[in-house]
Scaffold this motif. Structure first.
Motif, PDB file in Angstrom:
ATOM      1  N   THR A  12      11.600  -8.578 -10.892  1.00 51.93           N
ATOM      2  CA  THR A  12      12.312  -9.160  -9.773  1.00 51.93           C
ATOM      3  C   THR A  12      11.537  -8.737  -8.532  1.00 51.93           C
ATOM      4  OG1 THR A  12      14.384  -8.963 -10.980  1.00 51.93           O
ATOM      5  CG2 THR A  12      14.539  -9.308  -8.606  1.00 51.93           C
ATOM      6  N   CYS A  13      11.115  -9.701  -7.723  1.00 50.94           N
ATOM      7  CA  CYS A  13      10.165  -9.448  -6.626  1.00 50.94           C
ATOM      8  C   CYS A  13      10.723  -9.880  -5.282  1.00 50.94           C
ATOM      9  CB  CYS A  13       8.888 -10.254  -6.865  1.00 50.94           C
ATOM     10  SG  CYS A  13       8.206 -10.132  -8.515  1.00 50.94           S
ATOM     11  N   LYS A  14      10.404  -9.110  -4.235  1.00 51.89           N
ATOM     12  CA  LYS A  14      10.738  -9.544  -2.870  1.00 51.89           C
ATOM     13  C   LYS A  14      10.015 -10.848  -2.577  1.00 51.89           C
ATOM     14  CE  LYS A  14       9.966  -5.143  -1.497  1.00 51.89           C
ATOM     15  NZ  LYS A  14       9.497  -4.103  -0.605  1.00 51.89           N
ATOM     16  N   ASP A  15       8.745 -10.913  -2.964  1.00 55.11           N
ATOM     17  CA  ASP A  15       7.913 -12.089  -2.716  1.00 55.11           C
ATOM     18  C   ASP A  15       7.080 -12.349  -3.972  1.00 55.11           C
ATOM     19  OD1 ASP A  15       6.009 -13.975  -1.969  1.00 55.11           O
ATOM     20  OD2 ASP A  15       5.526 -12.985  -0.075  1.00 55.11           O
ATOM     21  N   PRO A  16       7.566 -13.212  -4.878  1.00 51.35           N
ATOM     22  CA  PRO A  16       6.835 -13.455  -6.121  1.00 51.35           C
ATOM     23  C   PRO A  16       5.392 -13.901  -5.916  1.00 51.35           C
ATOM     24  CG  PRO A  16       9.034 -14.375  -6.275  1.00 51.35           C
ATOM     25  CD  PRO A  16       8.834 -13.947  -4.845  1.00 51.35           C
ATOM     26  N   ILE A  17       5.113 -14.641  -4.852  1.00 48.79           N
ATOM     27  CA  ILE A  17       3.743 -15.107  -4.614  1.00 48.79           C
ATOM     28  C   ILE A  17       2.840 -13.927  -4.250  1.00 48.79           C
ATOM     29  CG2 ILE A  17       2.273 -16.644  -3.261  1.00 48.79           C
ATOM     30  CD1 ILE A  17       4.267 -17.987  -5.347  1.00 48.79           C
ATOM     31  N   ALA A  18       3.321 -13.010  -3.414  1.00 49.16           N
ATOM     32  CA  ALA A  18       2.533 -11.813  -3.083  1.00 49.16           C
ATOM     33  C   ALA A  18       2.284 -10.982  -4.333  1.00 49.16           C
ATOM     34  CB  ALA A  18       3.245 -10.978  -2.020  1.00 49.16           C
ATOM     35  N   THR A  19       3.294 -10.885  -5.203  1.00 46.68           N
ATOM     36  CA  THR A  19       3.133 -10.144  -6.455  1.00 46.68           C
ATOM     37  C   THR A  19       2.116 -10.841  -7.349  1.00 46.68           C
ATOM     38  OG1 THR A  19       5.394  -9.303  -6.291  1.00 46.68           O
ATOM     39  CG2 THR A  19       4.368  -9.246  -8.474  1.00 46.68           C
ATOM     40  N   PHE A  53       0.106 -11.984 -23.183  1.00 45.49           N
ATOM     41  CA  PHE A  53       1.030 -11.096 -22.495  1.00 45.49           C
ATOM     42  C   PHE A  53       1.251 -11.621 -21.078  1.00 45.49           C
ATOM     43  CE2 PHE A  53       1.849  -7.565 -19.612  1.00 45.49           C
ATOM     44  CZ  PHE A  53       3.030  -7.092 -20.156  1.00 45.49           C
ATOM     45  N   TYR A  54       2.524 -11.658 -20.668  1.00 46.82           N
ATOM     46  CA  TYR A  54       2.887 -12.262 -19.389  1.00 46.82           C
ATOM     47  C   TYR A  54       3.733 -11.319 -18.540  1.00 46.82           C
ATOM     48  CZ  TYR A  54       1.836 -16.541 -21.976  1.00 46.82           C
ATOM     49  OH  TYR A  54       1.235 -17.506 -22.739  1.00 46.82           O
ATOM     50  N   PHE A  55       3.651 -11.497 -17.223  1.00 55.31           N
ATOM     51  CA  PHE A  55       4.658 -11.004 -16.301  1.00 55.31           C
ATOM     52  C   PHE A  55       5.442 -12.237 -15.885  1.00 55.31           C
ATOM     53  CE2 PHE A  55       1.901  -7.256 -14.697  1.00 55.31           C
ATOM     54  CZ  PHE A  55       2.379  -6.437 -15.710  1.00 55.31           C
ATOM     55  N   GLU A  56       6.745 -12.109 -15.898  1.00 54.60           N
ATOM     56  CA  GLU A  56       7.658 -13.183 -15.529  1.00 54.60           C
ATOM     57  C   GLU A  56       8.225 -12.795 -14.162  1.00 54.60           C
ATOM     58  OE1 GLU A  56      11.448 -15.267 -17.804  1.00 54.60           O
ATOM     59  OE2 GLU A  56      10.773 -13.290 -18.417  1.00 54.60           O
ATOM     60  N   LEU A  57       7.945 -13.578 -13.122  1.00 51.28           N
ATOM     61  CA  LEU A  57       8.283 -13.211 -11.756  1.00 51.28           C
ATOM     62  C   LEU A  57       9.488 -14.000 -11.248  1.00 51.28           C
ATOM     63  CD1 LEU A  57       4.645 -13.200 -10.292  1.00 51.28           C
ATOM     64  CD2 LEU A  57       5.845 -11.359 -11.512  1.00 51.28           C
ATOM     65  N   VAL A 121      -0.836   3.832  -8.302  1.00 55.41           N
ATOM     66  CA  VAL A 121      -0.759   3.017  -7.095  1.00 55.41           C
ATOM     67  C   VAL A 121       0.544   2.225  -7.133  1.00 55.41           C
ATOM     68  CG1 VAL A 121      -3.287   2.829  -6.898  1.00 55.41           C
ATOM     69  CG2 VAL A 121      -2.008   1.040  -8.096  1.00 55.41           C
ATOM     70  N   ALA A 122       0.939   1.690  -5.976  1.00 50.79           N
ATOM     71  CA  ALA A 122       2.144   0.865  -5.896  1.00 50.79           C
ATOM     72  C   ALA A 122       1.754  -0.594  -5.725  1.00 50.79           C
ATOM     73  CB  ALA A 122       3.012   1.312  -4.718  1.00 50.79           C
ATOM     74  N   ASP A 123       2.507  -1.477  -6.378  1.00 50.88           N
ATOM     75  CA  ASP A 123       2.296  -2.915  -6.178  1.00 50.88           C
ATOM     76  C   ASP A 123       3.093  -3.357  -4.946  1.00 50.88           C
ATOM     77  OD1 ASP A 123       4.963  -3.521  -6.926  1.00 50.88           O
ATOM     78  OD2 ASP A 123       4.409  -4.578  -8.748  1.00 50.88           O
ATOM     79  N   PRO A 124       3.089  -4.639  -4.583  1.00 49.67           N
ATOM     80  CA  PRO A 124       3.773  -5.070  -3.359  1.00 49.67           C
ATOM     81  C   PRO A 124       5.273  -4.758  -3.311  1.00 49.67           C
ATOM     82  CG  PRO A 124       2.255  -6.764  -4.053  1.00 49.67           C
ATOM     83  CD  PRO A 124       2.295  -5.736  -5.158  1.00 49.67           C
ATOM     84  N   ASP A 125       5.913  -4.615  -4.470  1.00 53.29           N
ATOM     85  CA  ASP A 125       7.337  -4.293  -4.513  1.00 53.29           C
ATOM     86  C   ASP A 125       7.600  -2.809  -4.720  1.00 53.29           C
ATOM     87  OD1 ASP A 125       8.784  -6.875  -4.257  1.00 53.29           O
ATOM     88  OD2 ASP A 125       7.533  -7.376  -5.985  1.00 53.29           O
TER      89      ASP A 125
END
Length: 155
Positions: A12-19, A53-57, A121-125
């Motif tokens: 679950t992302c604040k901004d899926p496109i940035a992720t 393998f996928y990430f589902e945003l 490291v941290a990702d955008p979320d």
């Protein structure tokens, strides 16, 4: 036993496109599918290279109810962090540039596994990602020591 493959992790992302951009740029993911939802939202599936393998945003609909994780991830029951193996941690950090928001490290763990080097490291979320080099499986791993085992569950 039926065929079994690890398939995906949903974020679950604040901004899926940035992720999506972060994982595409830094870890080789590419868009594999976009699914429209009945409420007008969408799910973006990104795939790690040619691995199945996928990430589902998903777009976040609420604010984070706890403080963002720090260091190598939360110490409460949760997913502590994601991890990617690389040939050279320092080269990967240099390649990531400003995208490498270091939360801990880099550290050498030669006393545990010769050649093992890791950074978090941290990702955008704010999800914590471990980037490591030199980790190898142990031949005949021993059982856990009794004081490290989880308590037995009773029904």
């Amino acid at each position: 036993m039926a065929s079994l493959t690890f398939s995906q992790v949903a974020f679950t992302c604040k901004d899926p496109i940035a992720t999506e951009i972060f994982y595409a740029k830094n870890f080789g993911f590419k868009r594999a599918r976009v699914a429209k939802l009945p409420d007008g939202g969408q799910i973006v599936f990104i795939k790690m290279s040619d691995y199945p393998f996928y990430f589902e945003l998903f777009k976040a609909k609420e604010e984070l109810p706890v403080a963002p994780p720090i260091n190598d991830g939360p110490e409460y029951p949760s997913v502590r962090h994601l991890a990617f193996k690389v040939d050279n941690v320092d080269a990967k950090l240099a390649e990531m540039g400003d995208d490498a928001k270091i939360t801990l490290g880099p550290f050498n763990f030669d006393e545990y596994i010769p050649g093992w080097r890791t950074v978090w490291v941290a990702d955008p979320d704010g999800r914590i990602i471990e980037i490591s080099q030199g980790f190898v499986d142990q031949d005949n791993p021993p059982p856990l020591e009794a004081d490290l085992r989880l308590p037995a569950f009773t029904i």
